[in-house]
Design a protein around this motif. Structure first.
Motif, mmCIF file in Angstrom:
data_model
loop_
_atom_site.group_PDB
_atom_site.id
_atom_site.type_symbol
_atom_site.label_atom_id
_atom_site.label_comp_id
_atom_site.label_asym_id
_atom_site.label_seq_id
_atom_site.Cartn_x
_atom_site.Cartn_y
_atom_site.Cartn_z
ATOM 1 N N VAL A 292 13.725 11.470 6.871
ATOM 2 C CA VAL A 292 14.715 11.692 5.693
ATOM 3 C C VAL A 292 14.689 13.145 5.436
ATOM 4 C CG1 VAL A 292 15.064 11.076 3.289
ATOM 5 C CG2 VAL A 292 13.784 9.402 4.912
ATOM 6 N N PRO A 293 15.918 13.830 5.279
ATOM 7 C CA PRO A 293 16.043 15.170 4.961
ATOM 8 C C PRO A 293 15.746 15.213 3.481
ATOM 9 C CG PRO A 293 18.141 14.137 5.414
ATOM 10 C CD PRO A 293 17.237 13.288 5.944
ATOM 11 N N TRP A 294 15.481 16.359 2.977
ATOM 12 C CA TRP A 294 15.278 16.618 1.482
ATOM 13 C C TRP A 294 16.284 16.077 0.725
ATOM 14 C CZ3 TRP A 294 11.908 16.149 -1.973
ATOM 15 C CH2 TRP A 294 12.222 16.706 -3.357
ATOM 16 N N LEU A 333 9.308 12.347 4.644
ATOM 17 C CA LEU A 333 10.348 12.617 3.631
ATOM 18 C C LEU A 333 10.666 14.110 3.298
ATOM 19 C CD1 LEU A 333 9.089 9.977 0.769
ATOM 20 C CD2 LEU A 333 10.626 9.800 2.731
ATOM 21 N N ASN A 334 10.505 14.870 4.175
ATOM 22 C CA ASN A 334 10.736 16.463 4.196
ATOM 23 C C ASN A 334 10.480 16.800 5.526
ATOM 24 O OD1 ASN A 334 11.874 18.816 3.186
ATOM 25 N ND2 ASN A 334 9.930 19.191 1.928
ATOM 26 N N PRO A 335 11.324 16.508 6.700
ATOM 27 C CA PRO A 335 11.039 17.088 7.750
ATOM 28 C C PRO A 335 11.419 18.519 8.084
ATOM 29 C CG PRO A 335 13.103 15.659 7.863
ATOM 30 C CD PRO A 335 12.251 15.571 6.406
ATOM 31 N N LEU A 336 10.851 19.051 9.283
ATOM 32 C CA LEU A 336 11.348 20.322 9.491
ATOM 33 C C LEU A 336 12.387 20.109 10.556
ATOM 34 C CD1 LEU A 336 7.637 21.734 10.077
ATOM 35 C CD2 LEU A 336 9.477 22.414 8.286
ATOM 36 N N PRO A 337 13.388 20.982 10.713
ATOM 37 C CA PRO A 337 14.425 20.872 11.746
ATOM 38 C C PRO A 337 13.773 21.475 12.978
ATOM 39 C CG PRO A 337 14.893 22.962 10.473
ATOM 40 C CD PRO A 337 13.703 22.158 9.610
ATOM 41 N N PRO A 338 14.328 20.805 14.097
ATOM 42 C CA PRO A 338 15.644 19.758 14.014
ATOM 43 C C PRO A 338 15.519 18.330 14.369
ATOM 44 C CG PRO A 338 14.996 20.782 16.280
ATOM 45 C CD PRO A 338 13.952 21.203 15.684
ATOM 46 N N ALA A 339 14.045 17.729 13.583
ATOM 47 C CA ALA A 339 13.879 16.454 13.642
ATOM 48 C C ALA A 339 15.153 15.712 13.374
ATOM 49 C CB ALA A 339 12.793 16.109 12.464
#
Length: 553
Positions: A292-294, A333-339
């Motif tokens: 889930v992007p921020w 719930l706050n992944p690092l790109p490029p997930a």
């Protein structure tokens, strides 16, 4: 671009009547934008299922008014406006329209495309109008641009940082050509982009009409006070609730790639007029597309806090001022790109449920039965049955909401952060080579209690004419993760997905898959019902009789 400071230009106070009428005018403008988008769009997912949102923003990008369509989109849109401001700065000009779907620059997942337009008055920036809408295809590996198995953003489709759809009032033909040649259904996608732009233009006209009526300084003050009033309302509501701590956890069935269940954990602490939300107990980002992007996590926080703490208040970015959020980078719930994030909405739904249960742990009198977070989605690379042109279908099947201290849950609706309708069977069959065999409630799927949860839905799709590439995904197929009851109520039933091949042989399908299905194959889903509330022995005799008469048990 010149941005004027509302604090220095606007009068310090306006009378309450002027404030209420002007604020209602801004709210009405956002809602009218929604009407234009719904009636101008090409795709069923927008015009029939309402998977879109519209909003107005201050010159600095704070959301001040919104049309209540999809909570998952609305709490995020202001981050896109701020990304536009950061990227373009003084180069923003009247007549520009911006497009952005970049999950790591304020957007959500790639199919949810934001169209944002500046509002200029006398050569200076006054406000922004914006729309977000789910597009049925933006390229990528799978029809529908989603796939639980995908491992990075680049396989999910076209990624738009904030770039210009229109330049000084003229459509950017190069961008339209790029989009058209990289997606499966350009007629639908380009038409819907233009519908979003038309909605933004309507919003611009309405904001300028309000500025002409009240004057720029007053309108800027109204927008500032709209933010202040929501902040004050949330802080007042928090002060009236006891201090304390609460927590809850929930689980996704897997990581999107048939891995272990993924933990969502929320801890909350309330101190005076502040609420601290700690997400650091969540699992790390997943291998599949459940991240889930921020922007979407922030939207979930806005939704959950509003629902539990201050449901009667309007929603704008003022709510966020009363919150402190701990969300380390690298968690689901706050992944690092490029997930990959394309299936993020299932995680959003589980997060919303977990946040509400954590707040209920803090304030037990606010507890309710859990609603389904199944969110079954069915995408298919199909064809138009009349013209034969490629046509991508995207449908969503809801389920039951949880029961409350005041009554039974609602049957067969999209829950929590989502709010879309199921696609009418007639629309499916006239737009795609797919037949809907059944759409009905699932008797006995609800949790029982003094008040019962709502019923889940059963829907069957038959693939027609030719093999079709499909993606489907859902949650709560695991018995341990069913919608939970509250105050002694029982849990709802788990979701099931079944494939029936052309010979009639049935197999239990996984919760998530991207695969090719032969003509004659049937996909059947039975979604979870909502959790019950209260001791089932306390259900009234009249309610029990009605349950039996209606065939609900």
């Amino acid at each position: 671009m010149t941005t004027q400071n509302a604090q220095t230009l606007a009068p310090r106070q306006i009378d309450p009547v002027t404030f209420e009428v002007a604020a209602a005018g801004l709210q009405s403008a956002a809602e009218e934008m929604g009407s234009v988008l719904k009636r101008s769009s090409y795709s069923p997912i927008i015009r029939d299922m309402d998977d879109f949102s519209c909003a107005l923003f201050t010159a600095s990008g704070d959301l001040v008014a919104q049309a209540d369509y999809i909570p998952a989109q609305l709490g995020a849109m202001s981050l896109v406006v701020k990304s536009v401001l950061q990227r373009w700065g003084d180069r923003i000009q009247e007549g520009d329209v911006y497009i952005c779907n970049h999950p790591y620059l304020g957007a959500m997942h790639l199919p949810d495309i934001n169209i944002i337009a500046p509002v200029f008055l006398d050569g200076t920036l006054l406000a922004w109008t914006g729309t977000a809408a789910h597009h049925i295809d933006v390229g990528g590996v799978n029809p529908g641009s989603e796939g639980p198995e995908l491992q990075d953003l680049f396989g999910e489709g076209l990624v738009f940082p904030p770039v210009r759809l229109s330049i000084a009032g003229v459509e950017n033909e190069d961008l339209i050509a790029l989009v058209s040649d990289n997606i499966r259904d350009p007629l639908s996608t380009v038409s819907d982009l233009r519908a979003q732009r038309a909605a933004c233009h309507l919003g611009i006209r309405r904001v300028l009409e309000l500025a002409e009526r009240y004057g720029r300084p007053t309108l800027e003050t109204v927008m500032a006070q709209m933010l202040d009033s929501v902040e004050a309302g949330v802080r007042t509501a928090l002060r009236n609730l006891p201090d304390g701590e609460g927590q809850a956890e929930g689980f996704l069935d897997d990581d999107g790639r048939d891995g272990a269940p993924t933990r969502i954990h929320v801890a909350v602490r309330k101190e005076g007029d502040r609420l601290i939300i700690d997400l650091s107990g969540c699992d790390p980002q997943t291998a599949g597309a459940m991240n889930v992007p921020w922007a979407s996590t922030r939207a979930g926080i806005v939704y959950g806090v509003r629902a539990v703490v201050a449901p009667a208040l309007g929603a704008n970015d003022g709510l966020l001022r009363a919150l402190e959020v701990v969300a380390p980078q690298g968690i689901v719930l706050n992944p690092l790109p490029p997930a990959a994030v394309s299936i993020r909405h299932n995680t959003c739904q589980r997060f919303a449920d977990t946040l509400i249960r954590a707040l209920s742990d803090l304030w037990p009198e606010k507890a309710v039965g859990s609603s389904t977070v199944s969110f079954f989605c069915f995408n298919a690379g199909s064809t138009d049955p009349f013209t034969g042109r490629p046509a991508v279908m995207a449908d969503v099947v809801g389920g039951g909401t949880g029961a409350t201290p005041f009554g039974d849950g609602i049957d067969g609706v999209d829950t929590y952060m989502s709010n879309v309708g199921v696609m009418p069977a007639e629309v499916v069959e006239t737009n795609y080579s797919i037949r809907v065999l059944k759409t009905e409630f699932v008797a006995g799927s609800q949790g029982e209690g003094r008040f019962n949860g709502g019923l889940g839905l059963r829907r069957e799709y038959m693939i027609l004419d030719h093999p079709q590439r499909v993606t489907f995904y859902s949650e709560q197929t695991h018995e341990d993760f069913r919608p939970s009851g509250a105050a002694g109520g029982s849990d709802g039933r788990a979701t099931t997905i079944t494939l029936v091949d052309p010979s009639g042989r049935e197999t239990v399908a996984p919760s998530k898959a991207s695969t090719t299905l032969d003509a004659g194959t049937i996909v059947r889903v039975e979604t979870a019902g909502g959790g019950g509330y209260g001791d089932p022995s306390l259900r009234s005799a009249e309610a029990r009789a009605a349950d039996l008469a209606d065939g609900r048990l």
